[in-house]
Design a protein around this motif. Structure first.
Motif, PDB file in Angstrom:
ATOM      1  N   ALA A  36      37.239  36.024  47.171  1.00 54.71           N
ATOM      2  CA  ALA A  36      38.395  37.129  47.030  1.00 54.71           C
ATOM      3  C   ALA A  36      39.014  36.982  45.809  1.00 54.71           C
ATOM      4  O   ALA A  36      39.158  38.282  45.346  1.00 54.71           O
ATOM      5  N   HIS A  37      39.146  35.950  44.738  1.00 57.15           N
ATOM      6  CA  HIS A  37      39.465  36.080  43.654  1.00 57.15           C
ATOM      7  C   HIS A  37      38.616  36.772  42.692  1.00 57.15           C
ATOM      8  O   HIS A  37      39.225  37.556  41.686  1.00 57.15           O
ATOM      9  N   ILE A  38      37.384  36.716  43.005  1.00 58.40           N
ATOM     10  CA  ILE A  38      36.353  37.375  42.127  1.00 58.40           C
ATOM     11  C   ILE A  38      36.619  38.786  42.275  1.00 58.40           C
ATOM     12  O   ILE A  38      36.508  39.659  41.435  1.00 58.40           O
ATOM     13  N   GLY A  39      36.752  39.385  43.760  1.00 53.33           N
ATOM     14  CA  GLY A  39      37.017  40.500  44.021  1.00 53.33           C
ATOM     15  C   GLY A  39      38.362  41.123  43.289  1.00 53.33           C
ATOM     16  O   GLY A  39      38.333  42.241  43.000  1.00 53.33           O
ATOM     17  N   VAL A  40      39.387  40.431  43.875  1.00 53.49           N
ATOM     18  CA  VAL A  40      40.742  41.009  43.398  1.00 53.49           C
ATOM     19  C   VAL A  40      41.189  40.892  41.920  1.00 53.49           C
ATOM     20  O   VAL A  40      41.380  41.800  41.300  1.00 53.49           O
ATOM     21  N   LEU A  41      40.973  39.665  41.570  1.00 55.47           N
ATOM     22  CA  LEU A  41      41.149  39.463  39.673  1.00 55.47           C
ATOM     23  C   LEU A  41      40.174  40.153  39.056  1.00 55.47           C
ATOM     24  O   LEU A  41      40.182  40.613  38.049  1.00 55.47           O
ATOM     25  N   GLY A  42      38.812  39.953  39.504  1.00 54.15           N
ATOM     26  CA  GLY A  42      37.789  40.239  38.762  1.00 54.15           C
ATOM     27  C   GLY A  42      37.600  41.885  38.732  1.00 54.15           C
ATOM     28  O   GLY A  42      37.325  42.328  37.859  1.00 54.15           O
ATOM     29  N   TRP A  43      37.258  42.135  40.127  1.00 58.27           N
ATOM     30  CA  TRP A  43      36.982  43.567  40.184  1.00 58.27           C
ATOM     31  C   TRP A  43      38.074  44.628  40.167  1.00 58.27           C
ATOM     32  O   TRP A  43      38.340  45.579  39.253  1.00 58.27           O
ATOM     33  N   LEU A  44      39.073  44.331  40.972  1.00 53.08           N
ATOM     34  CA  LEU A  44      40.189  45.315  41.256  1.00 53.08           C
ATOM     35  C   LEU A  44      41.139  45.065  40.336  1.00 53.08           C
ATOM     36  O   LEU A  44      41.404  46.417  39.605  1.00 53.08           O
ATOM     37  N   SER A  45      41.674  44.202  39.895  1.00 53.77           N
ATOM     38  CA  SER A  45      42.768  44.137  38.662  1.00 53.77           C
ATOM     39  C   SER A  45      42.146  44.410  37.466  1.00 53.77           C
ATOM     40  O   SER A  45      42.892  45.461  36.862  1.00 53.77           O
ATOM     41  N   THR A  46      41.114  44.004  37.230  1.00 53.25           N
ATOM     42  CA  THR A  46      40.405  44.352  35.983  1.00 53.25           C
ATOM     43  C   THR A  46      40.098  45.985  35.743  1.00 53.25           C
ATOM     44  O   THR A  46      40.562  46.434  34.678  1.00 53.25           O
ATOM     45  N   GLY A  47      39.658  46.325  36.790  1.00 49.83           N
ATOM     46  CA  GLY A  47      39.258  47.717  36.728  1.00 49.83           C
ATOM     47  C   GLY A  47      40.541  48.770  36.716  1.00 49.83           C
ATOM     48  O   GLY A  47      40.557  49.749  36.016  1.00 49.83           O
ATOM     49  N   PHE A  48      41.671  48.083  37.592  1.00 54.02           N
ATOM     50  CA  PHE A  48      42.823  49.080  37.561  1.00 54.02           C
ATOM     51  C   PHE A  48      43.556  49.096  36.230  1.00 54.02           C
ATOM     52  O   PHE A  48      44.062  49.829  35.539  1.00 54.02           O
ATOM     53  N   ILE A  49      43.446  47.796  35.394  1.00 52.17           N
ATOM     54  CA  ILE A  49      44.231  47.760  33.995  1.00 52.17           C
ATOM     55  C   ILE A  49      42.997  48.685  33.040  1.00 52.17           C
ATOM     56  O   ILE A  49      43.761  49.312  32.311  1.00 52.17           O
ATOM     57  N   GLY A  50      41.898  48.629  33.525  1.00 54.07           N
ATOM     58  CA  GLY A  50      41.068  49.598  32.542  1.00 54.07           C
ATOM     59  C   GLY A  50      41.459  51.054  32.699  1.00 54.07           C
ATOM     60  O   GLY A  50      41.640  51.745  31.903  1.00 54.07           O
ATOM     61  N   LEU A  51      41.699  51.252  33.895  1.00 56.13           N
ATOM     62  CA  LEU A  51      42.179  52.858  34.556  1.00 56.13           C
ATOM     63  C   LEU A  51      43.521  53.132  33.673  1.00 56.13           C
ATOM     64  O   LEU A  51      43.785  54.149  32.892  1.00 56.13           O
ATOM     65  N   ILE A  52      44.483  52.050  33.764  1.00 52.51           N
ATOM     66  CA  ILE A  52      45.623  52.248  33.033  1.00 52.51           C
ATOM     67  C   ILE A  52      45.609  52.360  31.452  1.00 52.51           C
ATOM     68  O   ILE A  52      46.173  53.352  31.033  1.00 52.51           O
ATOM     69  N   TYR A  53      44.795  51.724  30.914  1.00 50.63           N
ATOM     70  CA  TYR A  53      44.603  51.798  29.453  1.00 50.63           C
ATOM     71  C   TYR A  53      43.920  52.916  29.030  1.00 50.63           C
ATOM     72  O   TYR A  53      43.988  53.496  28.068  1.00 50.63           O
ATOM     73  N   SER A  54      42.936  53.599  29.973  1.00 58.21           N
ATOM     74  CA  SER A  54      42.311  54.626  29.930  1.00 58.21           C
ATOM     75  C   SER A  54      43.024  55.862  29.733  1.00 58.21           C
ATOM     76  O   SER A  54      43.154  56.834  29.301  1.00 58.21           O
ATOM     77  N   PHE A  55      44.320  55.913  30.465  1.00 56.49           N
ATOM     78  CA  PHE A  55      45.319  57.017  30.566  1.00 56.49           C
ATOM     79  C   PHE A  55      46.369  56.770  29.569  1.00 56.49           C
ATOM     80  O   PHE A  55      46.773  57.921  28.961  1.00 56.49           O
ATOM     81  N   TYR A  56      46.667  55.525  29.180  1.00 58.80           N
ATOM     82  CA  TYR A  56      47.809  55.473  28.282  1.00 58.80           C
ATOM     83  C   TYR A  56      47.183  54.853  27.051  1.00 58.80           C
ATOM     84  O   TYR A  56      47.147  53.456  26.970  1.00 58.80           O
ATOM     85  N   LYS A  57      46.289  55.603  26.193  1.00 61.24           N
ATOM     86  CA  LYS A  57      45.639  54.989  25.233  1.00 61.24           C
ATOM     87  C   LYS A  57      46.428  54.472  24.091  1.00 61.24           C
ATOM     88  O   LYS A  57      46.011  53.433  23.423  1.00 61.24           O
ATOM     89  N   GLU A  58      47.777  54.773  24.055  1.00 57.89           N
ATOM     90  CA  GLU A  58      48.479  54.249  22.917  1.00 57.89           C
ATOM     91  C   GLU A  58      48.941  52.930  23.186  1.00 57.89           C
ATOM     92  O   GLU A  58      48.984  51.941  22.402  1.00 57.89           O
ATOM     93  N   ALA A  59      48.949  52.491  24.421  1.00 58.94           N
ATOM     94  CA  ALA A  59      49.279  51.174  25.038  1.00 58.94           C
ATOM     95  C   ALA A  59      48.066  50.256  24.773  1.00 58.94           C
ATOM     96  O   ALA A  59      48.145  48.887  24.617  1.00 58.94           O
ATOM     97  N   ALA A  60      46.978  51.042  24.775  1.00 63.92           N
ATOM     98  CA  ALA A  60      45.630  50.159  25.051  1.00 63.92           C
ATOM     99  C   ALA A  60      45.077  49.556  23.613  1.00 63.92           C
ATOM    100  O   ALA A  60      44.385  48.659  23.317  1.00 63.92           O
ATOM    101  N   GLU A  61      45.681  50.275  22.593  1.00 62.76           N
ATOM    102  CA  GLU A  61      45.469  49.818  21.109  1.00 62.76           C
ATOM    103  C   GLU A  61      46.412  48.988  20.525  1.00 62.76           C
ATOM    104  O   GLU A  61      46.473  48.657  19.326  1.00 62.76           O
ATOM    105  N   THR A  62      47.469  48.247  21.318  1.00 58.29           N
ATOM    106  CA  THR A  62      48.258  47.351  20.443  1.00 58.29           C
ATOM    107  C   THR A  62      47.911  46.145  20.452  1.00 58.29           C
ATOM    108  O   THR A  62      46.882  45.760  21.038  1.00 58.29           O
TER     109      THR A  62
END
Length: 126
Positions: A36-62
């Motif tokens: 479950a942790h591989i799926g939630v922290l590895g797949w879902l949370s990591t992917g969601f962080i990636g989507l957020i940083y793809s949308f808010y590029k200025e936050a991603a480069e700090t």
């Protein structure tokens, strides 16, 4: 930075699927929390962080985003391996090092993420 997070999340997706198949075919269901942790922290949370940083590029480069990336991606494998050690015969100090060290790194990374988002993502009114 967003694409990096998404690529790493896809690797965790594949690991979660493979681990789930391993659990199924060997009927070793005691690993369910790790799975479950591989799926939630590895797949879902990591992917969601990636989507957020793809949308808010200025936050991603700090500097906060870069520190968060390294704490998360070094800490998470330690946490996951440590979780597997619950059912293995390993020295207690090694188990504690992996679970506590990895867990604290991931938690610290989450704090950095929250601070980064509140600091660098601005609300726009329409």
């Amino acid at each position: 930075m967003g694409a990096r997070w998404i690529k790493i999340s896809v690797m965790y997706f594949a690991i979660a699927l493979a681990f789930g198949l391993f659990m199924h075919y060997t009927v070793q269901l005691q690993w369910k929390a790790t799975h479950a942790h591989i799926g939630v922290l590895g797949w879902l949370s990591t992917g969601f962080i990636g989507l957020i940083y793809s949308f808010y590029k200025e936050a991603a480069e700090t500097a906060l985003a870069k520190a968060q990336f390294w704490f998360y991606n070094i800490g998470l494998p330690f946490l996951l391996v440590g979780m597997m050690m619950v059912y293995l015969d390993v020295p207690h100090w090694l188990f504690e090092f992996c679970v506590s060290g990895g867990g604290i790194a991931v938690a610290f990374s989450a704090v950095l993420f929250v601070v980064n988002i509140f600091k660098h993502v601005k609300c726009t009114s329409s």
